[in-house]
Enzyme design. Structure first.
Site, PDB file in Angstrom:
ATOM      1  N   HIS A  39      -9.585   0.969   5.139  1.00  0.00           N
ATOM      2  CA  HIS A  39      -8.288   1.207   5.789  1.00  0.00           C
ATOM      3  C   HIS A  39      -8.480   2.153   6.981  1.00  0.00           C
ATOM      4  O   HIS A  39      -9.268   3.091   6.917  1.00  0.00           O
ATOM      5  CB  HIS A  39      -7.292   1.811   4.793  1.00  0.00           C
TER       6      HIS A  39
ATOM      7  N   LYS B 221       0.024   4.263  -0.236  1.00  0.00           N
ATOM      8  CA  LYS B 221      -0.619   5.424   0.409  1.00  0.00           C
ATOM      9  C   LYS B 221      -0.443   6.674  -0.465  1.00  0.00           C
ATOM     10  O   LYS B 221      -0.497   6.568  -1.680  1.00  0.00           O
ATOM     11  CB  LYS B 221      -0.098   5.594   1.842  1.00  0.00           C
TER      12      LYS B 221
ATOM     13  N   GLU C 214      -6.781   4.516   8.119  1.00  0.00           N
ATOM     14  CA  GLU C 214      -6.523   5.944   7.881  1.00  0.00           C
ATOM     15  C   GLU C 214      -7.765   6.621   7.299  1.00  0.00           C
ATOM     16  O   GLU C 214      -8.006   7.798   7.540  1.00  0.00           O
ATOM     17  CB  GLU C 214      -5.292   6.103   6.965  1.00  0.00           C
TER      18      GLU C 214
ATOM     19  N   ASN D 202       0.859  -1.186   0.000  1.00  0.00           N
ATOM     20  CA  ASN D 202       0.000   0.000   0.000  1.00  0.00           C
ATOM     21  C   ASN D 202       0.895   1.236   0.000  1.00  0.00           C
ATOM     22  O   ASN D 202       1.504   1.561   1.022  1.00  0.00           O
ATOM     23  CB  ASN D 202      -0.896  -0.039   1.249  1.00  0.00           C
TER      24      ASN D 202
ATOM     25  N   GLY E 295       2.681   2.455  10.919  1.00  0.00           N
ATOM     26  CA  GLY E 295       3.617   3.572  10.784  1.00  0.00           C
ATOM     27  C   GLY E 295       4.342   3.915  12.070  1.00  0.00           C
ATOM     28  O   GLY E 295       4.958   4.974  12.169  1.00  0.00           O
TER      29      GLY E 295
ATOM     30  N   GLU F 187      -4.955  -5.086  10.744  1.00  0.00           N
ATOM     31  CA  GLU F 187      -3.978  -4.009  10.916  1.00  0.00           C
ATOM     32  C   GLU F 187      -4.281  -3.270  12.221  1.00  0.00           C
ATOM     33  O   GLU F 187      -5.096  -2.332  12.222  1.00  0.00           O
ATOM     34  CB  GLU F 187      -4.071  -3.014   9.751  1.00  0.00           C
TER      35      GLU F 187
ATOM     36  N   SER G 131       3.685  -1.872  10.238  1.00  0.00           N
ATOM     37  CA  SER G 131       5.142  -1.804  10.399  1.00  0.00           C
ATOM     38  C   SER G 131       5.865  -3.078   9.969  1.00  0.00           C
ATOM     39  O   SER G 131       6.901  -3.436  10.547  1.00  0.00           O
ATOM     40  CB  SER G 131       5.507  -1.443  11.847  1.00  0.00           C
TER      41      SER G 131
END
Ligand code: 13P
Length: 277
Positions: A107, A25, A109, A23, A186, A180, A226
């Site tokens: 996702h 992003k 985010e 991904n 991150g 996730e 990560s």
């Protein structure tokens, strides 16, 4: 577009695929994305691992062209929950099917920044299904939920919310689930392999209860958060996990080479254990 289905064969020797999904992003540009995709393809050539790259919308065509005939697939990072109409700036599943074969849905985010609810995520899944796209449905708990011992409850509720609207229409819909945990994205911190495998068990038990047409044990479950070439081994050592959804490290060719190489060993071992050539 050429599209490899992820459903294993419905016979006694079926084995789930091993998947490495990158991904990207909000990184890369139309002039840089093709080169990165080509470099990743070169560095991960000749593997059994199903590889999928998820560039930004504006780079999809470049990545698709760069990967033609290379055995990797292309996915979008999102799609809109409506099929079309007056939604300025949005992208539908029907538009994507000319450019991509996969799509990420839900996702964290987007749940955080675009306030996507489970209900919206469910509608997106339905659109992905209608458009013939293979989905990666993302689930995962916030740190507070984990600290409160509610991680499993949160993930179950996310699956229930997103899948209840599609379970009856999911016939033939290929999808994978990515676990996730939000606190691992991150941050350089990862769940343990054992934790992620336990959650994969919860995910499959919930899928079995929700009853989409595909058997719960056929659905690939990926870990994300990560993941690097140094940490991938811990997750792939768990038979319940089928690969990774990689963020930051998927922008680095050497990292992708290392992750796919580790995944390739697992894919070969699984095929060997099943007596498949
Ligand atoms: P990182 O690998 O950068 O933590 O991102 C994970 C992720 O969100 C993949 O979708």
């Amino acid at each position: 577009m050429a599209h490899t289905r992820i459903s294993p064969r419905r016979d006694n020797r079926s084995v789930r695929p091993v998947i490495v999904a990158g991904n990207w992003k909000m990184n890369t540009t139309p002039s840089s994305a093709g080169d990165l995709a080509r470099a990743i393809a070169d560095a991960t050539d000749g593997t059994d691992v199903q590889r999928v790259l998820f560039p930004p919308y504006v780079c999809l065509a470049q990545v698709r062209d760069a990967l033609r005939g290379r055995g990797l697939e292309v996915g979008a990072q999102n799609l809109h929950e409506e099929a079309g109409g007056a939604y300025t700036g949005e992208i539908s599943g029907q538009m994507l099917r000319e450019l991509a074969t996969w799509v990420i849905v839900g996702h964290s985010e987007r749940r955080r920044d675009q306030a996507e609810t489970d209900e919206i995520v469910g509608r997106k899944l339905r659109r992905a299904c209608e458009a013939g796209l293979t989905s990666i449905l993302c689930v995962g708990e916030l740190l507070e939920a984990r600290q409160a011992g509610k991680a499993e409850q949160v993930v179950e509720a996310q699956l229930r919310g997103a899948l209840s609207g599609v379970a009856d229409r999911a016939e033939g819909h290929d999808f994978a689930i990515a676990y996730e945990p939000v606190w691992a994205i991150g941050t350089g911190e990862t769940a343990t392999g054992a934790d992620a495998a336990r959650m994969a068990g919860v995910i499959r038990a919930t899928l079995a209860r929700l009853g989409p047409d595909r058997r719960a044990d056929e659905v690939p479950v990926l870990y994300g958060g990560s993941v690097t070439s140094a940490s991938i081994g811990e997750f792939l050592a768990e038979p319940a996990l089928d690969g990774a959804l990689v963020g930051g490290a998927s922008l680095k060719v050497d990292e992708m080479a290392g992750i796919v190489a580790a995944a390739g060993l697992v894919a070969a071992a699984r095929r060997g254990a099943e007596g498949l050539s």
